[in-house]
Design an enzyme around this catalytic site. Structure first.
Site, PDB file in Angstrom:
ATOM      1  N   SER A  27       0.814  -1.222   0.000  1.00  9.63           N
ATOM      2  CA  SER A  27       0.000   0.000   0.000  1.00  9.63           C
ATOM      3  C   SER A  27       0.846   1.270   0.000  1.00  9.63           C
ATOM      4  O   SER A  27       0.443   2.295  -0.554  1.00  9.63           O
ATOM      5  CB  SER A  27      -0.931   0.009   1.218  1.00  9.63           C
ATOM      6  OG  SER A  27      -1.801  -1.092   1.202  1.00  9.63           O
ATOM      7  N   GLU A  77       4.896  -6.341   7.763  1.00  7.39           N
ATOM      8  CA  GLU A  77       5.241  -7.539   7.008  1.00  7.39           C
ATOM      9  C   GLU A  77       6.621  -7.306   6.419  1.00  7.39           C
ATOM     10  O   GLU A  77       6.811  -6.387   5.608  1.00  7.39           O
ATOM     11  CB  GLU A  77       4.237  -7.827   5.897  1.00  7.39           C
ATOM     12  CG  GLU A  77       4.574  -9.087   5.112  1.00  7.39           C
ATOM     13  CD  GLU A  77       3.577  -9.403   4.023  1.00  7.39           C
ATOM     14  OE1 GLU A  77       3.995  -9.963   2.981  1.00  7.39           O
ATOM     15  OE2 GLU A  77       2.383  -9.085   4.200  1.00  7.39           O
ATOM     16  N   ASP A 120       4.746 -15.654  -3.583  1.00  9.45           N
ATOM     17  CA  ASP A 120       4.295 -14.272  -3.480  1.00  9.45           C
ATOM     18  C   ASP A 120       5.431 -13.266  -3.676  1.00  9.45           C
ATOM     19  O   ASP A 120       5.178 -12.090  -3.932  1.00  9.45           O
ATOM     20  CB  ASP A 120       3.633 -14.064  -2.118  1.00  9.45           C
ATOM     21  CG  ASP A 120       2.716 -12.856  -2.097  1.00  9.45           C
ATOM     22  OD1 ASP A 120       1.957 -12.670  -3.056  1.00  9.45           O
ATOM     23  OD2 ASP A 120       2.760 -12.098  -1.100  1.00  9.45           O
ATOM     24  N   ASP A 166      -9.037 -18.624   4.515  1.00 10.74           N
ATOM     25  CA  ASP A 166      -9.212 -17.498   5.442  1.00 10.74           C
ATOM     26  C   ASP A 166     -10.478 -16.692   5.173  1.00 10.74           C
ATOM     27  O   ASP A 166     -10.680 -15.644   5.792  1.00 10.74           O
ATOM     28  CB  ASP A 166      -8.005 -16.549   5.340  1.00 10.74           C
ATOM     29  CG  ASP A 166      -6.734 -17.161   5.898  1.00 10.74           C
ATOM     30  OD1 ASP A 166      -6.842 -18.094   6.706  1.00 10.74           O
ATOM     31  OD2 ASP A 166      -5.641 -16.705   5.501  1.00 10.74           O
TER      32      ASP A 166
END
Length: 254
Positions: A27, A77, A120, A166
């Site tokens: 972000s 993260e 990822d 999830d």
């Protein structure tokens, strides 16, 4: 931002000259942090970390990130990858260390994260190169190799099973991430979650839009603890997901 300064100081303290560079992604470089956004950082290293370094980095991050901090810190993260393992590029890429708040309990029980394949990383590296926001070190284009589109697609799809696991507990994030996967496959671009939702909403049938509109609104304006889903919206979540998965499957077959 004090938290970013704390992260870069921790990386320097633990890795020193072993770190080639430290880079923002997520972000922070895709339209700006939202109320519930993590601080996403990629560290490129010259070698794999030893056990002492792993423990020290984990201990420091557990005090800086989210629930472990003394203030209102964002979740962190942080991914460490060894430069020689991603340049030249190969798939699947390997992460030397991966810290995230969702893994905190696992680390407390089992110890520091160990090296392993992390598909990822293809998305992370693409965002780092596009965002071009070094916190320390040279520009990312001098450090990392670009990721081929086919590996970006493979990486996007590889995470879907874990996302679906999830869905009930992390509905907002799962819906927005699936919208991003769909967008990435269709356009070859990684967009912010709200921009990906805008793209997907314009292509969904009207009856499938309300849950993604709500997820987007929560992302833009609410913290995770403020998340609320009405029973009517909850009943629409899985039909919406099935529609998006069908579009993703169609694109992967082209």
């Amino acid at each position: 931002m004090d938290q970013i300064r704390e992260i870069t100081e921790l990386v320097d303290e633990v890795l020193g000259h072993t770190a080639v560079g430290t880079y923002l992604h997520g972000s922070s470089v895709l339209g700006g942090l939202r109320p519930a956004s993590d601080v996403d950082v990629l560290v490129v290293s010259r070698r794999r970390m030893d056990d002492r370094e792993r423990r020290a980095l984990l201990h420091g991050l557990s005090r800086i990130s989210g629930s472990g901090s003394t203030g209102e810190a964002r979740p962190v993260e942080l991914t460490v990858t060894v430069q020689s393992e991603v340049r030249p590029w190969r798939y699947p890429p390997t992460a030397d260390f991966l810290y995230g708040e969702w893994l905190r309990e696992e680390f407390e029980a089992s110890g520091p994260p160990q090296p392993g394949p992390v598909p990822d990383l293809a998305l992370l590296i693409t965002m780092v190169l596009s965002g071009n926001h070094p916190l320390t070190g040279p520009p990312p284009a001098d450090v990392l190799a670009p990721v081929p589109l086919e590996d970006l697609v493979r990486s996007s799809v590889a995470g879907i099973p874990a996302l679906l696991d999830d869905l009930d507990g992390d509905t907002r994030n799962v819906l927005l991430t699936l919208a991003r996967v769909w967008t990435t496959l269709a356009t070859g671009e990684i967009r912010s979650k709200d921009q990906a939702a805008d793209w997907a909403l314009a292509r969904l049938p009207p009856e499938q839009r309300p849950v993604l509109e709500h997820a987007r609104e929560l992302y833009l304006n609410c913290l995770y603890r403020d998340e609320h889903w009405s029973q009517e919206l909850k009943a629409r979540v899985r039909p919406h997901v099935e529609t998006v998965l069908a579009e993703i499957d169609r694109l992967t077959r082209l």
